[in-house]
Enzyme design. Structure first.
Site, PDB file in Angstrom:
ATOM      1  CB  CYS A   1     -57.551  64.503  -7.779  1.00 35.94           C
ATOM      2  SG  CYS A   1     -57.370  65.674  -6.432  1.00 35.94           S
TER       3      CYS A   1
ATOM      4  CG  HIS B   1     -54.181  64.135  -9.803  1.00 40.31           C
ATOM      5  ND1 HIS B   1     -54.617  65.398 -10.133  1.00 40.31           N
ATOM      6  CD2 HIS B   1     -54.093  64.113  -8.446  1.00 40.31           C
ATOM      7  CE1 HIS B   1     -54.794  66.100  -9.033  1.00 40.31           C
ATOM      8  NE2 HIS B   1     -54.483  65.347  -7.996  1.00 40.31           N
TER       9      HIS B   1
ATOM     10  CG  ASN C   1     -53.763  68.661  -6.683  1.00 42.46           C
ATOM     11  OD1 ASN C   1     -54.667  68.657  -7.515  1.00 42.46           O
ATOM     12  ND2 ASN C   1     -53.650  67.746  -5.737  1.00 42.46           N
TER      13      ASN C   1
HETATM   14  N1  COA Z   1     -43.377  74.642   4.345  1.00 43.85           N
HETATM   15  C1  COA Z   1     -42.457  74.324   5.282  1.00 43.85           C
HETATM   16  N2  COA Z   1     -42.611  73.277   6.105  1.00 43.85           N
HETATM   17  C2  COA Z   1     -43.729  72.543   5.969  1.00 43.85           C
HETATM   18  C3  COA Z   1     -44.711  72.833   5.024  1.00 43.85           C
HETATM   19  C4  COA Z   1     -44.508  73.937   4.188  1.00 43.85           C
HETATM   20  N3  COA Z   1     -45.386  74.286   3.230  1.00 43.85           N
HETATM   21  N4  COA Z   1     -45.705  71.913   5.130  1.00 43.85           N
HETATM   22  C5  COA Z   1     -45.359  71.083   6.117  1.00 43.85           C
HETATM   23  N5  COA Z   1     -44.164  71.460   6.634  1.00 43.85           N
HETATM   24  C6  COA Z   1     -43.414  70.839   7.706  1.00 43.85           C
HETATM   25  C7  COA Z   1     -44.289  70.101   8.686  1.00 43.85           C
HETATM   26  O1  COA Z   1     -44.788  71.005   9.652  1.00 43.85           O
HETATM   27  C8  COA Z   1     -43.330  69.107   9.267  1.00 43.85           C
HETATM   28  O2  COA Z   1     -42.528  69.762  10.234  1.00 43.85           O
HETATM   29  P1  COA Z   1     -42.127  69.006  11.586  1.00 43.85           P
HETATM   30  O3  COA Z   1     -41.321  67.826  11.149  1.00 43.85           O
HETATM   31  O4  COA Z   1     -41.361  70.042  12.300  1.00 43.85           O
HETATM   32  O5  COA Z   1     -43.428  68.638  12.219  1.00 43.85           O
HETATM   33  C9  COA Z   1     -42.407  68.760   8.093  1.00 43.85           C
HETATM   34  O6  COA Z   1     -42.567  69.829   7.155  1.00 43.85           O
HETATM   35  C10 COA Z   1     -42.753  67.457   7.431  1.00 43.85           C
HETATM   36  O7  COA Z   1     -44.133  67.445   7.201  1.00 43.85           O
HETATM   37  P2  COA Z   1     -44.856  66.224   6.532  1.00 43.85           P
HETATM   38  O8  COA Z   1     -46.300  66.522   6.355  1.00 43.85           O
HETATM   39  O9  COA Z   1     -44.480  64.974   7.278  1.00 43.85           O
HETATM   40  O10 COA Z   1     -44.124  66.220   5.133  1.00 43.85           O
HETATM   41  P3  COA Z   1     -44.074  65.122   4.014  1.00 43.85           P
HETATM   42  O11 COA Z   1     -42.679  64.748   3.769  1.00 43.85           O
HETATM   43  O12 COA Z   1     -45.084  64.025   4.210  1.00 43.85           O
HETATM   44  O13 COA Z   1     -44.544  65.953   2.734  1.00 43.85           O
HETATM   45  C11 COA Z   1     -46.466  66.337   1.378  1.00 43.85           C
HETATM   46  C12 COA Z   1     -45.832  66.512   2.727  1.00 43.85           C
HETATM   47  C13 COA Z   1     -47.869  66.905   1.407  1.00 43.85           C
HETATM   48  C14 COA Z   1     -45.639  67.111   0.341  1.00 43.85           C
HETATM   49  C15 COA Z   1     -46.460  64.823   1.022  1.00 43.85           C
HETATM   50  O14 COA Z   1     -46.998  64.066   2.077  1.00 43.85           O
HETATM   51  C16 COA Z   1     -47.231  64.534  -0.209  1.00 43.85           C
HETATM   52  O15 COA Z   1     -46.837  64.907  -1.291  1.00 43.85           O
HETATM   53  N6  COA Z   1     -48.374  63.819  -0.100  1.00 43.85           N
HETATM   54  C17 COA Z   1     -49.262  63.610  -1.177  1.00 43.85           C
HETATM   55  C18 COA Z   1     -50.301  64.655  -1.093  1.00 43.85           C
HETATM   56  C19 COA Z   1     -51.048  64.882  -2.363  1.00 43.85           C
HETATM   57  O16 COA Z   1     -50.525  64.722  -3.422  1.00 43.85           O
HETATM   58  N7  COA Z   1     -52.285  65.277  -2.221  1.00 43.85           N
HETATM   59  C20 COA Z   1     -53.129  65.548  -3.318  1.00 43.85           C
HETATM   60  C21 COA Z   1     -54.262  64.627  -3.247  1.00 43.85           C
HETATM   61  S1  COA Z   1     -54.888  64.252  -4.777  1.00 43.85           S
END
Ligand code: COA
Length: 326
Positions: A112, A253, A283
């Site tokens: 990215c 980004h 993204n």
């Molecule tokens: N829809 C519904 N539930 C979802 C889901 C979706 N699309 N994706 C994950 N979940 C659930 C998980 O299974 C988890 O459930 P559980 O608590 O029962 O196990 C819960 O939501 C929380 O998941 P988690 O991964 O801990 O969520 P989070 O609060 O960390 O948010 C992201 C996830 C990806 C949105 C967040 O971590 C983030 O924005 N990270 C940065 C990633 C990024 O920008 N990447 C690009 C790289 S350049």
């Protein structure tokens, strides 16, 4: 040292819009979850176009806007993590498609951060006088490396491409550059290539059915993103000797609105200073910053003399920033 000017921009996204509701028919998710955790509402998904197809379309638009002919381009740099092939490079495919017959072409892999890395490399080539005009492209077909059964990743990404033409000039657009990498955190965002299998390897231990699906530790990426955004912003402001008040826009980004919100709070800056279009495109990795820049350009938001910061972060892990005077 030669001065470097951004002559024009272009972008292309595939026509197929996939909304959060559309995704909730494929995986166990909802518009509510995706919108509230990421800010993403919809994304564009390729119905068959590959990275070089989208890259070429973005490139032609950037050339047209810059009033530069394809044959004037000395160098094509394509930043992508989703190339059409191992060989030839996507940049060579673009060269063929747009008839940039005089260009030297190569791809770079910086996930990215790719568009920012690409502008950095182009700038160094032009500054030293080794080339005059460079086409920098960020292009991705992430939909081909997403596991469409994994709700934690498939909802985040989209396909698209963006390009910018950089040229030797008597005006300076590139005020400062910073970048870096931390390979020790590489495992937090992975899309694997093929394993080593040949007549001399012990095939018993190797899973030859390895896929290239994106696997991510979202929380670690979130932490890295916020840390490097703050670091890059401070470094760029110091290098150009400016206060935040003198910066018109910060183009991060476009990964997740919560990252932007968090960074704005930590920097003590209004969220209005951050250009955001991730709600429409998700993204698109190496393409996000270029797509945003082109959209701002098309909307006439950028006036001559405006100072803006472009800041990328992502797989590698990598990060990078550029301070630009438009
Ligand atoms: N829809 C519904 N539930 C979802 C889901 C979706 N699309 N994706 C994950 N979940 C659930 C998980 O299974 C988890 O459930 P559980 O608590 O029962 O196990 C819960 O939501 C929380 O998941 P988690 O991964 O801990 O969520 P989070 O609060 O960390 O948010 C992201 C996830 C990806 C949105 C967040 O971590 C983030 O924005 N990270 C940065 C990633 C990024 O920008 N990447 C690009 C790289 S350049």
């Amino acid at each position: 040292m030669n001065k470097v000017q951004i002559m024009g921009t272009g972008s292309y996204v595939p026509p197929r819009i996939v909304t959060n509701d559309d995704l909730s028919c494929i995986v166990d998710t909802s518009d509510e979850w995706i919108s509230s955790r990421t800010g993403i509402k919809e994304r564009r998904i390729s119905e068959g176009e590959d990275t070089s197809d989208m890259a070429s379309k973005a490139a032609l638009k950037a050339l047209e806007q810059s009033k530069v002919k394809p044959e004037e381009i000395d160098l094509i740099i394509v930043a992508t993590s989703t190339p059409d092939n191992f060989i030839p490079s996507t940049a060579c495919l673009v060269q063929k498609n747009i008839l940039a017959v005089n260009a030297t072409c190569f791809d770079i892999s910086a996930a990215c951060s790719g568009f920012v890395y690409g502008i950095n490399i182009a700038t160094q080539f032009i500054r030293t006088g080794s080339v005059k005009k460079v086409l920098v492209i960020g292009a991705e077909t992430l939909s081909k490396v997403l596991n469409w059964e994994d709700r934690s990743t498939c909802v985040l990404f989209g396909d698209g491409a963006a390009a910018a033409v950089l040229s030797e000039s008597d005006r300076e657009s590139i005020l400062a550059i910073c970048n870096g990498s931390d390979g020790s955190k590489g495992q937090y965002l992975v899309s694997k290539a093929v394993p080593v299998v040949n007549p001399y390897t012990d095939k018993k231990d190797i899973d030859v059915n390895v896929n290239s699906y994106v696997e991510m530790n979202g929380r670690e990426i979130f932490k890295f993103a916020v840390k490097t955004i703050l670091q890059s912003t401070e470094e760029l402001l110091e290098k150009i000797n400016c206060s935040m008040d003198e910066i018109k826009y910060i183009v991060l980004h476009q990964a997740n609105y919560r990252i932007i919100e968090f960074a704005a709070k930590k920097l003590g800056v209004s969220e209005d200073k951050f250009y955001v279009n991730l709600d429409k495109f998700g993204n698109t990795s190496a393409a996000t910053i270029g797509i945003a820049l082109d959209e701002m350009n098309q909307k006439n938001l950028l006036k001559t003399g405006d100072k803006i910061l472009l800041i990328g972060f992502g797989g590698g892990l990598t990060y990078g920033g550029i301070a630009i005077e438009w």
